[in-house]
Design a protein around this motif. Structure first.
Motif, mmCIF file in Angstrom:
data_model
loop_
_atom_site.group_PDB
_atom_site.id
_atom_site.type_symbol
_atom_site.label_atom_id
_atom_site.label_comp_id
_atom_site.label_asym_id
_atom_site.label_seq_id
_atom_site.Cartn_x
_atom_site.Cartn_y
_atom_site.Cartn_z
ATOM 1 N N GLY A 244 15.397 -2.175 1.122
ATOM 2 C CA GLY A 244 14.092 -2.111 0.494
ATOM 3 C C GLY A 244 13.141 -1.177 1.216
ATOM 4 N N CYS A 245 11.892 -1.252 0.827
ATOM 5 C CA CYS A 245 10.879 -0.381 1.397
ATOM 6 C C CYS A 245 9.506 -1.047 1.308
ATOM 7 C CB CYS A 245 10.853 0.961 0.673
ATOM 8 S SG CYS A 245 10.409 0.817 -1.062
ATOM 9 N N VAL A 246 8.562 -0.430 1.956
ATOM 10 C CA VAL A 246 7.169 -0.849 1.892
ATOM 11 C C VAL A 246 6.404 0.290 1.222
ATOM 12 C CG1 VAL A 246 5.098 -1.370 3.235
ATOM 13 C CG2 VAL A 246 7.316 -2.216 4.001
ATOM 14 N N VAL A 247 5.566 -0.053 0.265
ATOM 15 C CA VAL A 247 4.727 0.936 -0.391
ATOM 16 C C VAL A 247 3.290 0.670 0.046
ATOM 17 C CG1 VAL A 247 3.909 1.860 -2.584
ATOM 18 C CG2 VAL A 247 6.288 1.064 -2.366
ATOM 19 N N GLU A 248 2.663 1.684 0.653
ATOM 20 C CA GLU A 248 1.274 1.567 1.081
ATOM 21 C C GLU A 248 0.441 2.549 0.281
ATOM 22 O OE1 GLU A 248 0.661 1.875 5.266
ATOM 23 O OE2 GLU A 248 2.346 0.566 5.733
ATOM 24 N N TRP A 249 -0.743 2.092 -0.125
ATOM 25 C CA TRP A 249 -1.640 2.908 -0.928
ATOM 26 C C TRP A 249 -2.990 2.945 -0.238
ATOM 27 C CZ3 TRP A 249 -5.274 0.426 -4.692
ATOM 28 C CH2 TRP A 249 -5.968 1.362 -5.452
ATOM 29 N N GLY A 250 -3.491 4.129 0.008
ATOM 30 C CA GLY A 250 -4.811 4.283 0.603
ATOM 31 C C GLY A 250 -5.667 5.142 -0.300
ATOM 32 N N PHE A 251 -6.983 4.897 -0.298
ATOM 33 C CA PHE A 251 -7.839 5.688 -1.170
ATOM 34 C C PHE A 251 -9.262 5.760 -0.641
ATOM 35 C CE2 PHE A 251 -8.389 1.368 -2.554
ATOM 36 C CZ PHE A 251 -9.725 1.281 -2.914
ATOM 37 N N SER A 252 -9.960 6.748 -1.140
ATOM 38 C CA SER A 252 -11.382 6.933 -0.900
ATOM 39 C C SER A 252 -12.022 7.060 -2.274
ATOM 40 C CB SER A 252 -11.612 8.202 -0.078
ATOM 41 O OG SER A 252 -12.988 8.462 0.024
ATOM 42 N N VAL A 253 -13.093 6.288 -2.507
ATOM 43 C CA VAL A 253 -13.679 6.269 -3.846
ATOM 44 C C VAL A 253 -15.176 6.023 -3.763
ATOM 45 C CG1 VAL A 253 -13.279 3.802 -4.183
ATOM 46 C CG2 VAL A 253 -13.415 5.272 -6.166
ATOM 47 N N GLU A 254 -15.886 6.569 -4.716
ATOM 48 C CA GLU A 254 -17.312 6.298 -4.866
ATOM 49 C C GLU A 254 -17.483 5.542 -6.185
ATOM 50 O OE1 GLU A 254 -21.524 8.635 -5.451
ATOM 51 O OE2 GLU A 254 -19.798 9.762 -4.754
ATOM 52 N N TRP B 120 2.311 6.004 0.462
ATOM 53 C CA TRP B 120 3.425 6.136 1.388
ATOM 54 C C TRP B 120 4.520 5.161 0.974
ATOM 55 C CZ3 TRP B 120 -1.608 5.354 3.039
ATOM 56 C CH2 TRP B 120 -2.201 6.380 3.745
ATOM 57 N N VAL B 121 5.760 5.622 1.008
ATOM 58 C CA VAL B 121 6.917 4.754 0.799
ATOM 59 C C VAL B 121 7.713 4.794 2.092
ATOM 60 C CG1 VAL B 121 8.975 4.296 -0.568
ATOM 61 C CG2 VAL B 121 6.939 5.282 -1.666
ATOM 62 N N CYS B 122 7.774 3.644 2.782
ATOM 63 C CA CYS B 122 8.396 3.570 4.104
ATOM 64 C C CYS B 122 9.563 2.592 4.072
ATOM 65 C CB CYS B 122 7.378 3.095 5.143
ATOM 66 S SG CYS B 122 5.845 4.025 5.135
ATOM 67 N N PRO B 123 10.720 2.978 4.591
ATOM 68 C CA PRO B 123 11.852 2.057 4.624
ATOM 69 C C PRO B 123 11.640 0.945 5.642
ATOM 70 C CG PRO B 123 12.402 4.074 5.785
ATOM 71 C CD PRO B 123 11.033 4.274 5.191
ATOM 72 N N PHE B 124 12.236 -0.217 5.346
ATOM 73 C CA PHE B 124 12.296 -1.285 6.340
ATOM 74 C C PHE B 124 13.322 -0.887 7.385
ATOM 75 C CE2 PHE B 124 11.062 -4.534 2.966
ATOM 76 C CZ PHE B 124 9.813 -4.747 3.498
ATOM 77 N N GLU B 125 13.100 -1.260 8.637
ATOM 78 C CA GLU B 125 14.097 -0.995 9.667
ATOM 79 C C GLU B 125 15.152 -2.089 9.634
ATOM 80 O OE1 GLU B 125 12.745 -0.044 13.561
ATOM 81 O OE2 GLU B 125 10.997 1.025 12.794
ATOM 82 N N GLY B 126 16.415 -1.714 9.418
ATOM 83 C CA GLY B 126 17.517 -2.670 9.439
ATOM 84 C C GLY B 126 17.543 -3.610 8.242
ATOM 85 N N ASP B 127 16.840 -3.310 7.199
ATOM 86 C CA ASP B 127 16.780 -4.189 6.039
ATOM 87 C C ASP B 127 16.804 -3.329 4.784
ATOM 88 O OD1 ASP B 127 14.567 -6.982 5.158
ATOM 89 O OD2 ASP B 127 16.599 -6.494 4.558
#
Length: 65
Positions: free
Chosen positions: A24-34, A15-22
């Motif tokens: 840049g952005c926040v990049v979040e990475w989620g995963f499922s792995v064995e 996910w790439v999410c913008p900062f509110e009122g700032d």
């Protein structure tokens, strides 16, 4: 079937999410792995954290040019 990358199955989302009122952005990475036998999950996570940190630095450096 095992592989040398460190997992048997892998699924992720970024996910790439913008900062509110700032700028840049926040990049979040989620995963499922064995993980493969003999590899600790925490070691696999740290391996990918280091890779993502390097990728973020490369993106920041390219934006400064």
């Amino acid at each position: 079937m095992e592989c040398n990358i460190g997992f048997k199955s892998y699924e992720s989302i970024i996910w790439v999410c913008p900062f509110e009122g700032d700028e840049g952005c926040v990049v979040e990475w989620g995963f499922s792995v064995e993980p493969v036998n003999g590899l600790r999950f925490e070691d696999l996570v740290r391996k990918y954290e280091l890779g993502l940190e390097k990728m973020v630095l490369a993106m920041q450096n390219s934006l400064r040019m």
